[in-house]
Design an enzyme around this catalytic site. Structure first.
Site, PDB file in Angstrom:
ATOM      1  N   ASP A 105      49.180  27.157  44.179  1.00  0.00           N
ATOM      2  CA  ASP A 105      48.163  27.920  43.421  1.00  0.00           C
ATOM      3  C   ASP A 105      48.400  27.769  41.918  1.00  0.00           C
ATOM      4  OD1 ASP A 105      45.914  29.448  43.090  1.00  0.00           O
ATOM      5  OD2 ASP A 105      46.925  31.368  43.361  1.00  0.00           O
ATOM      6  N   VAL A 112      50.686  43.725  39.661  1.00  0.00           N
ATOM      7  CA  VAL A 112      51.970  43.607  38.961  1.00  0.00           C
ATOM      8  C   VAL A 112      52.101  44.758  37.978  1.00  0.00           C
ATOM      9  CG1 VAL A 112      53.439  42.139  37.525  1.00  0.00           C
ATOM     10  CG2 VAL A 112      51.896  41.100  39.190  1.00  0.00           C
ATOM     11  N   GLY A 160      45.931  40.277  40.858  1.00  0.00           N
ATOM     12  CA  GLY A 160      45.597  38.930  41.289  1.00  0.00           C
ATOM     13  C   GLY A 160      45.347  38.866  42.771  1.00  0.00           C
ATOM     14  N   GLY A 161      45.158  37.626  43.261  1.00  0.00           N
ATOM     15  CA  GLY A 161      44.889  37.441  44.669  1.00  0.00           C
ATOM     16  C   GLY A 161      46.061  37.816  45.546  1.00  0.00           C
ATOM     17  N   GLN A 162      47.280  37.819  44.972  1.00  0.00           N
ATOM     18  CA  GLN A 162      48.462  38.101  45.774  1.00  0.00           C
ATOM     19  C   GLN A 162      48.941  39.552  45.658  1.00  0.00           C
ATOM     20  OE1 GLN A 162      49.431  35.790  47.860  1.00  0.00           O
ATOM     21  NE2 GLN A 162      47.851  34.457  47.024  1.00  0.00           N
ATOM     22  N   LEU A 184      50.201  45.412  34.659  1.00  0.00           N
ATOM     23  CA  LEU A 184      50.103  44.204  33.830  1.00  0.00           C
ATOM     24  C   LEU A 184      48.942  43.328  34.267  1.00  0.00           C
ATOM     25  CD1 LEU A 184      53.893  43.231  33.624  1.00  0.00           C
ATOM     26  CD2 LEU A 184      52.507  44.258  31.821  1.00  0.00           C
TER      27      LEU A 184
END
Length: 755
Positions: free
Chosen positions: A561, A445, A440-442, A437
């Site tokens: 964030d 997904v 990102g920075g984390q 999906l």
């Protein structure tokens, strides 16, 4: 060896006699006589089953047809929905009807038709998403359609381009409709001025695309005509669904045939028919099954290629339903007597009948046994190693601590679930690239489907895979998981559980289908313009979520964030705050001090950047940047192509406020929504959120209340600012620097990411 021989022997016998049992269910039949008592027609239209005119010729009252006399001769109408019947396809389970079109903004008022809705809810009919499309013809308008008059959720729509000058402009736009659509309401709104053109009528309708050529030839959108020939358009409705099923025709008294002998049918239940055709008319061989599979059987059987027809009805799911005494296996309806007879083959009779098969297979038994034994041993060792590895990861990722937390908080045990790694692998098709999906920075997904059919989002965190967390880090991570799992707010993405059996922890969230606010703002979508009303509602929902996290949750939580790409939109485009990878829970009256600055460039609180001290007001600053995005439609940072310069949207906005030129930077998509006062009020609130002094920023609770006041328009014009607000703007601009700066000279602290 003897045991393996018997196992394979019986397996071969089972498969052989299972196939033989399928052939044995069909008994020889004689050629069925044709039934001609219901050979009906009205005008030049044939009326086949399940429709009919006379009593006994239609399946139920829903399918009763009335033959009405009109100026153009006799015309058939479906009595239950009052629509003219044009054609019936028994094989496809469809009926072609005349559907009304809506006309608006006609110079000749007698052409307008305000009946812009059709409601088939509760009937066996719905619009065919295979053949039908929603269409609008004209120019300079936005045509949309909704589920019902009471639901403001748009299903889709067409944005027609501006009308050209000094001529009549006719533009055709078509969009797909969702499956199972049984009702809709059409809405036409003018979005471009006339510009002196000879504006034609604007029409919208649902139409069968196979008839577009004839529709265009017969339609008349001229501005001066009074012709109403285009008031109705041909539309296909679905009344039944053909599906695979092993069935046969019943006794002669319970079987009916079409007048031309192309097919016969018998009723299996209230909602299921068995339809059979001869070889010469087997147009649906991908659905039908030859019920005379055994050689020498059914020699005199004419109608032997059979499939099932499922009639639509409330509560009847044709995709999975089967008649009584049938069972759905692999998308096909099987008779229970076939399944029962194939489950327990008798040893002596089956063995003697399949002696040639047994002899052929026995020559390779030795090789098969060795291969199976080797494979089994390899799998056994591999399974043991995987179990040990999962236990190692589970302990390293804090699984034991989490279990202890769950046992100490028995009242909250049901609020979080520990998922097995195998379950999440199956849910994501082993983390297939097509299931991603977003990244990102984390972390990454994935979209997944659990065994109960629910859709979830599975986040694979970005961590150093071989790094072992110390005891304090483990306690902090497990603490955050426990706290986030207890968040229960409709505008916050729900954490359902986690998996700790993998190299990096996997977090399982509820699935939110309509992407991010950033995509909706910055990726053009002419079919779904983002109005000011929607933007204000989304801003209020985000503010309410942050207010809940800051003050209403069991423990105050700072997101750290906040940005438009971390705001997800559900099926009704309601905002949901997501991505808590950098979040921190704090005790009351405390702030979070860290040596590592984390966040996203463009949204980062300058005060936090300088002091490394994060407070709830740092989230307020980031939310202020999101407010500016909603107002301007611009990205938080943008670069100039001619120079290596990055422009800060926050500084550019503050400069525009100081110069009283706010309306020059407002998104053109909302400037015509007659919401200038509301936009100015929200801009002033955003300006307060961006105050360089965090203590002078409002709390998220105050922000949410003021946004609610703006929406209600009760106090939008009465919002008071402090007397020294203008001087604050100068101080903020001086403190944050000029409106743009060179990327080559910028120095960022650790962990600050660009959007």
């Amino acid at each position: 060896m003897y045991g393996c021989f018997c196992l394979i022997d019986w397996l071969v016998l089972y498969l052989f006699f299972y196939a033989a049992s399928l052939c044995s269910i069909v008994r020889p039949h004689y050629v069925l006589p044709y039934k001609t008592s219901c050979n009906e027609s009205c005008g030049n239209v044939d009326i086949p089953f399940p429709f009919g005119i006379k009593v006994g010729c239609y399946k139920s009252e829903w399918f009763r047809v009335t033959c009405n006399k009109t100026a153009d001769g006799e015309k058939p109408f479906i009595s239950s929905i009052n629509m003219q019947l044009l054609n019936v396809s028994f094989y496809e389970g469809t009926v072609l009807v005349n559907n009304s079109a809506i006309y608006s903004y006609c110079p000749s008022k007698d052409r307008e038709n305000n009946e812009g809705s059709v409601n088939l809810t509760g009937t066996p009919f719905f619009f065919s998403h295979i053949f039908d499309r929603f269409m609008s013809i004209g120019c300079g308008n936005l045509a949309t359609f909704l589920d019902s008059p009471t639901n403001d959720h748009r299903i889709g729509g067409c944005k027609l381009p501006p009308c050209e000058n000094n001529m009549t402009s006719i533009v055709r736009c078509a969009v797909n409709i969702p499956s199972g659509l049984s009702s809709f309401v059409t809405n036409i709104r003018r979005i471009y001025p006339n510009n002196g053109s000879k504006r034609s009528c604007i029409s919208s309708f649902i139409v069968d695309t196979r008839f577009l050529d004839s529709l265009e030839a017969n339609s008349d959108h001229n501005a001066t005509t009074t012709n109403r020939s285009g008031t109705y358009v041909p539309t296909t409705l679905q009344w039944g669904i053909p599906k695979r099923g092993l069935c046969e025709l019943g006794e002669e008294s319970g079987t009916l045939c079409s007048p031309d002998g192309r097919y016969c049918w018998t009723s299996l239940s209230q909602m299921h028919l068995c339809v059979c055709t001869p070889d010469t008319y087997n147009n649906y061989d991908y659905l039908s099954t030859d019920v005379c599979q055994e050689i020498g059987k059914c020699v005199d059987m004419k109608y032997k290629n059979c499939f099932m027809h499922c009639l639509n009805a409330d509560g009847n799911d044709c995709s999975s339903s089967c008649p009584d005494r049938y069972k759905n296996l692999g998308g096909m309806c099987w008779p229970l007597n076939v399944l029962d007879s194939s489950e327990v083959p008798t040893k002596k009779s089956k063995r003697s009948q399949n002696l040639p098969v047994i002899i052929g297979c026995s020559t390779s038994i030795g090789t098969i046994v060795v291969l199976i034994g080797t494979w089994h041993m390899h799998k056994l060792i591999e399974r043991r190693n995987n179990i040990k590895l999962k236990q190692k990861y589970f302990k390293r990722n804090g699984g034991l601590l989490l279990q202890q937390q769950l046992s100490n908080n028995k009242g909250n045990v049901e609020k979080i679930k520990l998922f097995a790694s195998k379950e999440l692998e199956k849910a994501t098709d082993y983390y297939n690239e097509n299931r991603i999906l977003g990244r990102g920075g984390q972390g990454t997904v994935f979209k997944g489907m659990l065994t109960d059919g629910s859709i979830v989002a599975i986040k694979k965190s970005k961590m150093i895979e071989d790094k072992k967390l110390d005891e304090n880090e483990l306690k902090q991570f497990i603490n955050e998981v426990m706290i986030l799992s207890q968040i229960n707010h409709r505008n916050v993405v729900k954490l359902l559980g986690c998996c700790l059996e993998t190299k990096v922890p996997l977090l399982v969230y509820e699935f939110v289908p309509n992407g991010t606010l950033s995509q909706l703002l910055h990726v053009p979508n002419e079919e779904f313009p983002l109005t000011w009303e929607m933007r204000l509602r989304i801003a209020i929902e985000i503010a309410n979520a942050l207010s809940y996290l800051h003050s209403a949750a069991s423990v105050p939580i700072y997101h750290r964030d906040i940005k438009s790409s971390n705001i997800l939109l559900d099926d009704k485009y309601r905002a949901k705050v997501s991505d808590f990878g950098t979040s921190r829970s704090v005790a009351l009256e405390q702030t979070h001090v860290t040596t590592r600055v984390q966040g996203t460039f463009g949204y980062l609180d300058p005060e936090y950047f300088r002091s490394s001290q994060f407070t709830e007001k740092s989230d307020v600053y980031s939310f202020g940047v999101v407010l500016i995005e909603l107002i301007t439609g611009q990205k938080p940072v943008s670069s100039c192509q001619s120079e290596e310069v990055v422009r800060s949207l926050a500084n550019f906005f503050l400069h525009s406020m100081k110069e009283n030129s706010l309306l020059n930077i407002v998104d053109p998509l909302v400037i015509n929504d007659n919401a200038e006062e509301e936009i100015v009020a929200v801009a002033k609130l955003a300006k307060r959120c961006l105050n360089m002094n965090g203590k002078r920023r409002p709390t998220m609770k105050q922000v949410a209340l003021e946004l609610e006041r703006v929406r209600s328009s009760e106090e939008a014009n009465g919002m008071q600012q402090s007397a020294d607000e203008d001087s604050d703007t100068d101080a903020m601009i001086e403190a944050s620097g000029v409106h743009s700066f060179s990327t080559s000279g910028s120095v960022l602290k650790d962990s600050v990411t660009s959007q």
